[in-house]
Design an enzyme around this catalytic site. Structure first.
Site, PDB file in Angstrom:
ATOM      1  CE  LYS A 200     -19.561  -3.121   6.764  1.00 26.59           C
ATOM      2  NZ  LYS A 200     -20.173  -4.087   7.651  1.00 26.59           N
ATOM      3  CB  CYS A 254     -16.834  -8.112   6.933  1.00 27.97           C
ATOM      4  SG  CYS A 254     -18.435  -8.083   6.115  1.00 27.97           S
TER       5      CYS A 254
HETATM    6  N1  NAD Z   1     -22.899 -10.581   3.679  1.00 21.21           N
HETATM    7  C1  NAD Z   1     -22.671  -9.840   4.749  1.00 21.21           C
HETATM    8  O1  NAD Z   1     -22.702 -10.317   5.872  1.00 21.21           O
HETATM    9  C2  NAD Z   1     -22.358  -8.356   4.617  1.00 21.21           C
HETATM   10  C3  NAD Z   1     -22.350  -7.574   5.770  1.00 21.21           C
HETATM   11  C4  NAD Z   1     -22.120  -6.220   5.652  1.00 21.21           C
HETATM   12  C5  NAD Z   1     -21.881  -5.662   4.394  1.00 21.21           C
HETATM   13  N2  NAD Z   1     -21.870  -6.461   3.280  1.00 21.21           N
HETATM   14  C6  NAD Z   1     -21.616  -5.820   1.991  1.00 21.21           C
HETATM   15  O2  NAD Z   1     -22.828  -5.807   1.221  1.00 21.21           O
HETATM   16  C7  NAD Z   1     -22.514  -5.909  -0.169  1.00 21.21           C
HETATM   17  C8  NAD Z   1     -23.246  -7.098  -0.775  1.00 21.21           C
HETATM   18  O3  NAD Z   1     -22.760  -8.259  -0.130  1.00 21.21           O
HETATM   19  P1  NAD Z   1     -23.512  -9.660  -0.215  1.00 21.21           P
HETATM   20  O4  NAD Z   1     -22.879 -10.521   0.831  1.00 21.21           O
HETATM   21  O5  NAD Z   1     -25.003  -9.454  -0.200  1.00 21.21           O
HETATM   22  O6  NAD Z   1     -23.055 -10.129  -1.677  1.00 21.21           O
HETATM   23  P2  NAD Z   1     -23.575 -11.365  -2.516  1.00 21.21           P
HETATM   24  O7  NAD Z   1     -22.476 -11.778  -3.384  1.00 21.21           O
HETATM   25  O8  NAD Z   1     -24.231 -12.362  -1.600  1.00 21.21           O
HETATM   26  O9  NAD Z   1     -24.764 -10.745  -3.401  1.00 21.21           O
HETATM   27  C9  NAD Z   1     -24.611  -9.767  -4.371  1.00 21.21           C
HETATM   28  C10 NAD Z   1     -25.618 -10.003  -5.490  1.00 21.21           C
HETATM   29  O10 NAD Z   1     -25.537  -8.906  -6.385  1.00 21.21           O
HETATM   30  C11 NAD Z   1     -25.740  -9.409  -7.703  1.00 21.21           C
HETATM   31  N3  NAD Z   1     -25.225  -8.409  -8.650  1.00 21.21           N
HETATM   32  C12 NAD Z   1     -23.940  -8.124  -9.010  1.00 21.21           C
HETATM   33  N4  NAD Z   1     -23.903  -7.102  -9.864  1.00 21.21           N
HETATM   34  C13 NAD Z   1     -25.189  -6.687 -10.060  1.00 21.21           C
HETATM   35  C14 NAD Z   1     -25.805  -5.674 -10.829  1.00 21.21           C
HETATM   36  N5  NAD Z   1     -25.090  -4.817 -11.572  1.00 21.21           N
HETATM   37  N6  NAD Z   1     -27.148  -5.572 -10.804  1.00 21.21           N
HETATM   38  C15 NAD Z   1     -27.900  -6.422 -10.066  1.00 21.21           C
HETATM   39  N7  NAD Z   1     -27.380  -7.413  -9.319  1.00 21.21           N
HETATM   40  C16 NAD Z   1     -26.037  -7.540  -9.302  1.00 21.21           C
HETATM   41  C17 NAD Z   1     -25.002 -10.726  -7.702  1.00 21.21           C
HETATM   42  O11 NAD Z   1     -25.449 -11.568  -8.741  1.00 21.21           O
HETATM   43  C18 NAD Z   1     -25.345 -11.266  -6.305  1.00 21.21           C
HETATM   44  O12 NAD Z   1     -26.511 -12.079  -6.326  1.00 21.21           O
HETATM   45  C19 NAD Z   1     -20.978  -6.011  -0.252  1.00 21.21           C
HETATM   46  O13 NAD Z   1     -20.451  -4.747  -0.444  1.00 21.21           O
HETATM   47  C20 NAD Z   1     -20.602  -6.538   1.117  1.00 21.21           C
HETATM   48  O14 NAD Z   1     -19.285  -6.189   1.470  1.00 21.21           O
HETATM   49  C21 NAD Z   1     -22.115  -7.776   3.372  1.00 21.21           C
END
Ligand code: NAD
Length: 404
Positions: A200, A254
């Site tokens: 990734k 990212c």
């Molecule tokens: N958004 C994208 O396009 C994308 C793409 C690829 C990878 N990612 C990766 O995926 C992961 C999540 O990203 P995202 O964009 O969905 O983040 P986000 O901030 O939109 O969502 C994360 C959620 O997790 C919740 N959270 C935090 N700690 C928690 C816990 N202990 N228990 C339960 N809920 C909890 C937060 O309140 C939030 O609602 C990251 O590592 C990111 O780098 C994101």
């Protein structure tokens, strides 16, 4: 299959919804009560086309509920944030908290899949954090499955993209592949957890390094009086050359973040990846210098800054170089005025709104008053409008939209 999805953000919520639509009984878990309430009410707390319709169906069929705490299940999918700290090292505190929150609900047949973008070794650490709470468990299967979806097309790509699935053991990879097989029509590519974690990061670093090459060429070309857009266009006629386009820097959560996880994991062996990050992070300052040169000699200059988002035709301003440039210009021109034109945002973000010399403005108004125009995002809304800039007003086109 009973599944808990931990974290209901951009990645977790669509995953929970798609799993529920494909027959799993899903509990979506988020520590923010507001998020849980809005999901249970069928409201998507962020912008993602088509997600609301899928969420409604998942709630209607009774296979999705949201809660602030996990519950016993066969599989746990973790999609919590993994930002970086000030020194660019990864902040794994959310992953640790998620591991600790599910520990009491696991048994020896449980499957735990980490989806958060993570440095190599995180899945193993996740297993260790669980083991500290539950030393009695010996059979939990751990796997890493990164997400590659494109914001704006998540509901399509979540189903159709190939998935890399790395297990701490081959059996764990197999079990995770079964879970993703519920909804994924792409290939399910099994490997070990560390390879999947690094894969990734490598995908986004590949993009970053290639963009840095284009950005470096833009500096060299400028110094030598060459048009970089023409240069790249000509070079790309070589059958084995495909140079990307330069810009004002690299943004988003990212590409601008993930390469640091490699640097942090192996600083001695990643000078190229680090330098690429530095080249891309240095570009906003260079653009600011170009604008300052263009308005040198004007007492209280007005600059029209076109675009704020990190890429065209969206409203996402996370890590956006355009936003950083507007901020730096406001600081460097305390007696001047920065007119920010962003058709995809209703209002300026709070950090810019707080600056007395930055104002949100329409395109025509902004370019009509400007002593210099800087094009920062190649939004469709700006295409073909170079002629609206009054004659003699300098234009710094960081995207080449009005040149190409
Ligand atoms: N958004 C994208 O396009 C994308 C793409 C690829 C990878 N990612 C990766 O995926 C992961 C999540 O990203 P995202 O964009 O969905 O983040 P986000 O901030 O939109 O969502 C994360 C959620 O997790 C919740 N959270 C935090 N700690 C928690 C816990 N202990 N228990 C339960 N809920 C909890 C937060 O309140 C939030 O609602 C990251 O590592 C990111 O780098 C994101």
């Amino acid at each position: 299959m009973l599944v808990n999805v931990i974290g209901l953000g951009y990645i977790g919520l669509p995953t929970a919804v798609v799993l529920a639509e494909n027959g799993a009984q899903v509990r979506g878990v988020d520590v923010v009560e507001q998020v849980v309430d809005s999901v249970n009410a069928g409201q998507v707390p962020f912008v993602e086309p088509d997600l609301a319709g899928h969420l409604a169906k998942a709630l209607e069929c009774g296979r999705l509920t949201a809660a602030t705490k996990p519950a016993p299940a066969q599989a746990f999918v973790i999609a919590v944030p993994t930002p970086f700290l000030d020194d660019h090292s990864p902040d794994l505190s959310y992953v640790k908290a998620a591991a600790e929150s599910i520990a009491e609900y696991l048994d020896d047949d449980s499957l735990v899949v980490l989806e958060s973008t993570s440095p190599p070794g995180t899945t193993r650490r996740l297993a260790e954090w669980v083991a500290q709470r539950r030393p009695d468990l010996t059979g939990v299967a751990y796997a890493y499955c990164p997400e590659r979806v494109l914001p704006g097309k998540v509901m399509v790509e979540l189903v159709s993209n190939d998935r890399v699935i790395g297990g701490l053991t081959p059996d764990a990879a197999e079990r995770a592949a079964e879970l993703y097989g519920l909804f994924c029509t792409g290939q399910l590519l099994r490997t070990d957890a560390t390879t999947a974690e690094l894969c990734k990061l490598v995908e986004n670093s590949f993009r970053d390094v290639n963009i840095a090459f284009a950005n470096e060429l833009s500096l060299v070309s400028d110094d030598l009086g060459v048009d970089v857009w023409e240069l790249i266009e000509l070079a790309n006629h070589h059958p084995r050359v495909n140079i990307l386009q330069p810009g004002p820097g690299v943004g988003g959560h990212c590409i601008a973040v993930d390469p640091w996880f490699i640097v942090s994991a192996d600083p001695d062996n990643s000078p190229l990846i680090r330098t690429a990050r530095e080249v891309n992070d240095g570009k906003p300052k260079w653009v600011v210098g170009k604008v300052l040169d263009a308005v040198a000699g004007v007492d209280a200059p007005t600059v029209a800054a076109l675009g704020l988002s990190f890429k065209p035709n969206i409203d996402d301003i996370r890590e956006s170089p355009a936003r950083a440039i507007v901020k730096q210009l406001a600081e460097r021109l305390p007696h001047g005025k920065i007119l920010s034109v962003e058709p995809h945002l209703k209002a300026l973000p709070p950090d810019l709104a707080a600056l007395p010399n930055v104002a949100k403005c329409g395109f025509r108004d902004a370019v009509g008053q400007a002593d210099a125009v800087v094009l920062l995002v190649d939004h469709q809304a700006f295409a073909g409008r170079a002629a609206e800039v009054p004659a003699g007003v300098p234009v710094i086109d960081t995207r080449g939209q009005w040149i190409r």
